[in-house]
Design a protein around this motif. Sequence first.
Motif, PDB file in Angstrom:
ATOM      1  N   VAL A 247       6.052  -0.314   6.776  1.00  0.00           N
ATOM      2  CA  VAL A 247       4.993  -0.505   7.771  1.00  0.00           C
ATOM      3  C   VAL A 247       5.482  -0.081   9.151  1.00  0.00           C
ATOM      4  CG1 VAL A 247       3.497  -2.203   8.903  1.00  0.00           C
ATOM      5  CG2 VAL A 247       3.947  -2.373   6.444  1.00  0.00           C
ATOM      6  N   GLY A 248       6.731  -0.398   9.456  1.00  0.00           N
ATOM      7  CA  GLY A 248       7.284  -0.071  10.762  1.00  0.00           C
ATOM      8  C   GLY A 248       7.298   1.415  11.079  1.00  0.00           C
ATOM      9  N   GLN A 249       7.373   2.257  10.027  1.00  0.00           N
ATOM     10  CA  GLN A 249       7.392   3.705  10.246  1.00  0.00           C
ATOM     11  C   GLN A 249       6.090   4.217  10.864  1.00  0.00           C
ATOM     12  OE1 GLN A 249       7.359   6.192   6.677  1.00  0.00           O
ATOM     13  NE2 GLN A 249       6.334   4.576   5.518  1.00  0.00           N
ATOM     14  N   LEU A 250       5.021   3.420  10.761  1.00  0.00           N
ATOM     15  CA  LEU A 250       3.730   3.851  11.303  1.00  0.00           C
ATOM     16  C   LEU A 250       3.676   3.767  12.826  1.00  0.00           C
ATOM     17  CD1 LEU A 250       1.274   2.043   8.830  1.00  0.00           C
ATOM     18  CD2 LEU A 250       2.253   4.342   8.641  1.00  0.00           C
ATOM     19  N   GLU A 251       4.596   2.989  13.407  1.00  0.00           N
ATOM     20  CA  GLU A 251       4.544   2.757  14.853  1.00  0.00           C
ATOM     21  C   GLU A 251       4.568   4.058  15.648  1.00  0.00           C
ATOM     22  OE1 GLU A 251       6.742   0.045  18.297  1.00  0.00           O
ATOM     23  OE2 GLU A 251       7.697   0.302  16.329  1.00  0.00           O
ATOM     24  N   LYS A 252       5.356   5.026  15.200  1.00  0.00           N
ATOM     25  CA  LYS A 252       5.474   6.293  15.928  1.00  0.00           C
ATOM     26  C   LYS A 252       4.879   7.463  15.143  1.00  0.00           C
ATOM     27  CE  LYS A 252       9.653   4.748  18.331  1.00  0.00           C
ATOM     28  NZ  LYS A 252      11.099   5.009  18.607  1.00  0.00           N
ATOM     29  N   ASP A 253       4.071   7.142  14.152  1.00  0.00           N
ATOM     30  CA  ASP A 253       3.443   8.180  13.343  1.00  0.00           C
ATOM     31  C   ASP A 253       2.233   8.755  14.080  1.00  0.00           C
ATOM     32  OD1 ASP A 253       3.323   9.277  10.369  1.00  0.00           O
ATOM     33  OD2 ASP A 253       1.265   8.857  10.993  1.00  0.00           O
TER      34      ASP A 253
END
Length: 410
Positions: A247-253
Amino acid sequence: MATVVPTSEEDPALAVVRFTADLAWADAGPEIAEPQVTRLCVEAQESMVMGRWLDLASLMLTSADLVFSKVSDKDLECIFTVICNLASKLENADDELEVAKLISTKISQQPNDKPAIRLKILFNLYNLLAGPDSRFFVYMQALNLALSGRVTDHITPSFKKIDSLLKEWNIGVKDQRNLFLTIANVLKENKSSEKDSFKFLTKYLATFSGEDSYIMGEAKEEAVRAIIEFVKAPDMFQCDLFGLPAVGQLEKDAKYALVYQLLNIFLTQRLDAYLEFQAANSTLMKSYGLVHEDCITKMRLMSLVDLGSNESGQIPYDHIKDTLRINDDEVELWVVKAITAKLIECKMDQMNQVVIVSRCTERIFGQHQWQSLRSKLATWRGNVASLISTIQANKVVEEGSQAMQGMAIR
């Protein structure tokens, strides 16, 4: 309709071959049918003598598949019980797996044709198998069949035992991902199991940790799905999505950063932050099927929870009114809603216009919450120790007093 009844004179497998072959070739006429039935029976006998169980299973399945729509459910169970029993004749785990794959794949090919009976056959096969790899493969086939054939109610009871099944199967991470995601999809079909679906979706996302960006990328769509499902759910106010790398990877996606921002608002911020986000991203909200009014309702409850967590045990009515953007006469209504949802335990002091909070649900449980819990436990431990010391001191005084009284009487 004739039923397969094995006799002492003929092996059950050969009886099934003869029975299904007769039905399969019945319309061709005796001149053509009899030689074909004889040929199949001879092939079956040769396979049995040579111990070629995989070949025998393949031969039996070909004929059985042709008559699937021509016989009763009872006959089908009888036929496939005999076929599935071939798996129990194999001592080698690899051979058993091959037979299990052959049978279960054949049964699962037409999930919309008698799906309930097909699923029952797969369960029977599962119970006849000894190897964990074979069992897991058949279970996954059953899951997908239940989903495609819309008979999910027949398999959902097994989800309660999934932890013990995982220990039995001893499967790797990739298989675990496939399992958790499929279960989540099965449960999603059942509207009353949305929470359980979300739980298994979270389990799926939790399996991604430390992989390269390509592997992590596989989880992006499901991470977005989990966030949207959490935001939509009217009765979910706490989740563990925040700490998951998937989920955290979406922060800068570039594509999904706003979805992550929405999750951040629902787990850490209040209504004003949501209203600002919605005003700037109303099109995005609609594209995910999010209803603004429902989101406001949920954010008001979560904002009230946040007030209870951050205030010193008391929340002034005015503070609730301003934070939730409601009228004076709606304050107690929203407090009652939060109590009903078991988000807070509190008392309303109408005289002083304050809510006295005794317990509040945490939206996330991270490092800060652990530290807070540790502090509370330390305080409670100190209070209990102080209470015990006081009781012991009073006991000593009381015993001394009684002793003095006894001496005075003598």
